[in-house]
Scaffold this active site. Structure first.
Site, PDB file in Angstrom:
ATOM      1  N   GLY A  77       0.517  -1.458  -0.052  1.00 27.16           N
ATOM      2  CA  GLY A  77       0.250   0.042  -0.269  1.00 27.16           C
ATOM      3  C   GLY A  77       1.288   1.554   0.112  1.00 27.16           C
ATOM      4  O   GLY A  77       1.908   1.438  -0.482  1.00 27.16           O
ATOM      5  N   ASN A  78       0.030   2.333   0.169  1.00 26.52           N
ATOM      6  CA  ASN A  78       0.789   3.480   0.048  1.00 26.52           C
ATOM      7  C   ASN A  78       1.978   3.644   1.478  1.00 26.52           C
ATOM      8  O   ASN A  78       2.945   4.408   0.980  1.00 26.52           O
ATOM      9  CB  ASN A  78      -0.194   5.083   0.018  1.00 26.52           C
ATOM     10  CG  ASN A  78      -1.053   4.618  -1.298  1.00 26.52           C
ATOM     11  OD1 ASN A  78      -0.376   4.576  -3.079  1.00 26.52           O
ATOM     12  ND2 ASN A  78      -2.285   4.577  -1.435  1.00 26.52           N
ATOM     13  N   THR A  79       1.413   3.371   2.618  1.00 27.71           N
ATOM     14  CA  THR A  79       1.807   4.146   3.610  1.00 27.71           C
ATOM     15  C   THR A  79       2.321   2.657   3.906  1.00 27.71           C
ATOM     16  O   THR A  79       4.020   2.129   4.722  1.00 27.71           O
ATOM     17  CB  THR A  79       1.000   4.316   4.437  1.00 27.71           C
ATOM     18  OG1 THR A  79       0.295   5.344   4.239  1.00 27.71           O
ATOM     19  CG2 THR A  79       1.630   4.282   6.116  1.00 27.71           C
ATOM     20  N   LYS A 123       2.050  -5.183   3.593  1.00 23.56           N
ATOM     21  CA  LYS A 123       1.860  -6.453   4.460  1.00 23.56           C
ATOM     22  C   LYS A 123       2.438  -7.768   3.606  1.00 23.56           C
ATOM     23  O   LYS A 123       2.374  -7.075   2.468  1.00 23.56           O
ATOM     24  CB  LYS A 123       0.026  -6.426   4.837  1.00 23.56           C
ATOM     25  CG  LYS A 123       0.374  -5.652   5.461  1.00 23.56           C
ATOM     26  CD  LYS A 123      -2.265  -5.136   6.107  1.00 23.56           C
ATOM     27  CE  LYS A 123      -2.045  -4.114   6.673  1.00 23.56           C
ATOM     28  NZ  LYS A 123      -3.537  -4.021   7.490  1.00 23.56           N
ATOM     29  N   TYR A 146     -16.663  -1.699 -13.177  1.00 22.14           N
ATOM     30  CA  TYR A 146     -15.850  -0.004 -13.664  1.00 22.14           C
ATOM     31  C   TYR A 146     -16.156   0.036 -15.381  1.00 22.14           C
ATOM     32  O   TYR A 146     -16.532  -1.242 -15.722  1.00 22.14           O
ATOM     33  CB  TYR A 146     -14.480  -0.332 -13.191  1.00 22.14           C
ATOM     34  CG  TYR A 146     -13.779   0.660 -12.338  1.00 22.14           C
ATOM     35  CD1 TYR A 146     -14.606   1.701 -11.283  1.00 22.14           C
ATOM     36  CD2 TYR A 146     -12.635   1.400 -12.150  1.00 22.14           C
ATOM     37  CE1 TYR A 146     -14.494   2.007 -10.201  1.00 22.14           C
ATOM     38  CE2 TYR A 146     -12.415   2.264 -11.008  1.00 22.14           C
ATOM     39  CZ  TYR A 146     -13.075   2.659 -10.397  1.00 22.14           C
ATOM     40  OH  TYR A 146     -12.712   3.979  -9.619  1.00 22.14           O
ATOM     41  N   ASP A 192      -6.068  -3.793  -5.072  1.00 21.08           N
ATOM     42  CA  ASP A 192      -5.611  -3.677  -3.460  1.00 21.08           C
ATOM     43  C   ASP A 192      -7.342  -3.677  -3.374  1.00 21.08           C
ATOM     44  O   ASP A 192      -8.735  -4.094  -2.961  1.00 21.08           O
ATOM     45  CB  ASP A 192      -5.682  -2.182  -2.682  1.00 21.08           C
ATOM     46  CG  ASP A 192      -5.670  -1.109  -3.192  1.00 21.08           C
ATOM     47  OD1 ASP A 192      -6.003  -0.168  -3.977  1.00 21.08           O
ATOM     48  OD2 ASP A 192      -5.174  -0.066  -2.205  1.00 21.08           O
ATOM     49  N   ARG A 193      -8.289  -2.402  -3.811  1.00 18.16           N
ATOM     50  CA  ARG A 193      -9.621  -2.385  -3.864  1.00 18.16           C
ATOM     51  C   ARG A 193     -10.837  -4.063  -5.127  1.00 18.16           C
ATOM     52  O   ARG A 193     -11.221  -4.713  -4.031  1.00 18.16           O
ATOM     53  CB  ARG A 193     -10.490  -1.742  -5.090  1.00 18.16           C
ATOM     54  CG  ARG A 193      -9.938  -0.115  -4.013  1.00 18.16           C
ATOM     55  CD  ARG A 193     -10.321   1.152  -4.795  1.00 18.16           C
ATOM     56  NE  ARG A 193     -11.985   1.531  -5.195  1.00 18.16           N
ATOM     57  CZ  ARG A 193     -12.141   2.125  -5.701  1.00 18.16           C
ATOM     58  NH1 ARG A 193     -11.768   3.078  -6.285  1.00 18.16           N
ATOM     59  NH2 ARG A 193     -14.087   2.190  -5.616  1.00 18.16           N
ATOM     60  N   THR A 210      -4.264   5.656   4.136  1.00 20.57           N
ATOM     61  CA  THR A 210      -3.800   6.594   2.993  1.00 20.57           C
ATOM     62  C   THR A 210      -4.699   7.267   2.939  1.00 20.57           C
ATOM     63  O   THR A 210      -5.149   8.589   3.481  1.00 20.57           O
ATOM     64  CB  THR A 210      -2.580   6.378   2.288  1.00 20.57           C
ATOM     65  OG1 THR A 210      -1.253   6.022   3.106  1.00 20.57           O
ATOM     66  CG2 THR A 210      -2.310   8.349   2.193  1.00 20.57           C
ATOM     67  N   THR A 235      -8.587  25.011  18.350  1.00 17.51           N
ATOM     68  CA  THR A 235      -8.213  24.434  16.671  1.00 17.51           C
ATOM     69  C   THR A 235      -7.650  22.588  16.126  1.00 17.51           C
ATOM     70  O   THR A 235      -8.549  22.160  15.101  1.00 17.51           O
ATOM     71  CB  THR A 235      -7.266  25.323  16.198  1.00 17.51           C
ATOM     72  OG1 THR A 235      -8.072  26.570  15.980  1.00 17.51           O
ATOM     73  CG2 THR A 235      -7.560  25.552  14.061  1.00 17.51           C
TER      74      THR A 235
END
Length: 245
Positions: free
Chosen positions: A8-10, A13, A91, A100-101, A123, A173
């Site tokens: 993945g982006n981060t 696994k 799609y 991944d989806r 992410t 904030t």
């Protein structure tokens, strides 16, 4: 044995699956992914094949190929198709769907065999719809919690860059930004779930995965099943089908 990889982006696994269960699992930072993969031959028994789901870029793909070559086994690279493992890809251009989806909705179908809302919170957060016939209807992509907060901090110089925490009535904030980003994610899931339920005529199962899954789950007013390794499960499903009997 199948070594399943979810880049993945981060996070990267990995899981070694014996056909019935996980024999070993691990993860690390994607930026260190090539080094992590290079260590696996010394830690794991040789699999029959390696299967890669990759949204992290070319460097990770090269490292996975090197790993498969070192073991002398085939590398299966997950690529969305028009149909696979009982799931039909809705799609307009099936190849544009993230790998991944695709793996996650396939894993959801194998688990439930009915309509599902497949939510992966990382992410970015994806909210994908799978109907009772195994048709992937499409889905939403939303910036993840950290990404929303980062974008606000970078584009709004006056904002407090503190970490913040959730507060229903934020009085500073940092807490306002933290809480607003979290409520945006929760609201997206609940909105899509409600619209999808109205279309289906009955509530879909909601499967929740990803590094920030529990952050979102704590605020959802929906029955949810958390699945820690949903994408890896889908990778195994696809690898098993592609390997044949």
């Amino acid at each position: 044995m199948i070594l399943a990889l979810d880049a993945g982006n981060t996070r990267l696994k990995w899981g070694l699956h014996d056909g019935r269960r996980w024999a070993a699992l691990g993860c690390g930072a994607t930026v260190e992914g090539a080094a992590l993969l290079s260590e696996l031959p010394g830690r794991l028994e040789r699999p029959e094949r390696v299967a890669l789901c990759n949204v992290a870029g070319a460097e990770l793909a090269v490292a996975a190929r090197r790993l498969a070559d070192q073991w002398g086994v085939a590398l299966i690279e997950i690529r969305p198709r028009s149909s696979q493992c009982g799931v039909t890809n809705g799609y307009a251009d099936p190849g544009q769907l993230g790998a991944d989806r695709w793996a996650a909705v396939i894993a959801a179908w194998r688990r439930r065999r009915r309509a599902c809302l497949v939510v992966n919170v990382g992410t970015a957060m994806t909210v994908d719809m799978l109907d009772d016939d195994g048709h992937f209807r499409g889905g939403m992509i939303v910036p993840g919690h950290a990404l929303m907060r980062q974008a606000l901090a970078e584009r709004s110089a006056a904002l407090d860059r503190g970490l913040g925490r959730f507060d229903l009535y934020p009085k500073n904030t940092a807490n306002a930004v933290y809480s607003g980003a979290l409520v945006a994610l929760v609201g997206a899931v609940e909105h899509v779930a409600a619209r999808f339920e109205a279309d289906l005529g009955s509530p879909p199962a909601v499967l929740l995965a990803g590094g920030d899954a529990e952050l979102v789950r704590a605020h959802l007013r929906l029955p949810v099943e958390s699945v820690e390794h949903l994408v890896l499960e889908g990778v195994v499903c696809i690898a098993q089908e592609e390997a044949g009997p």
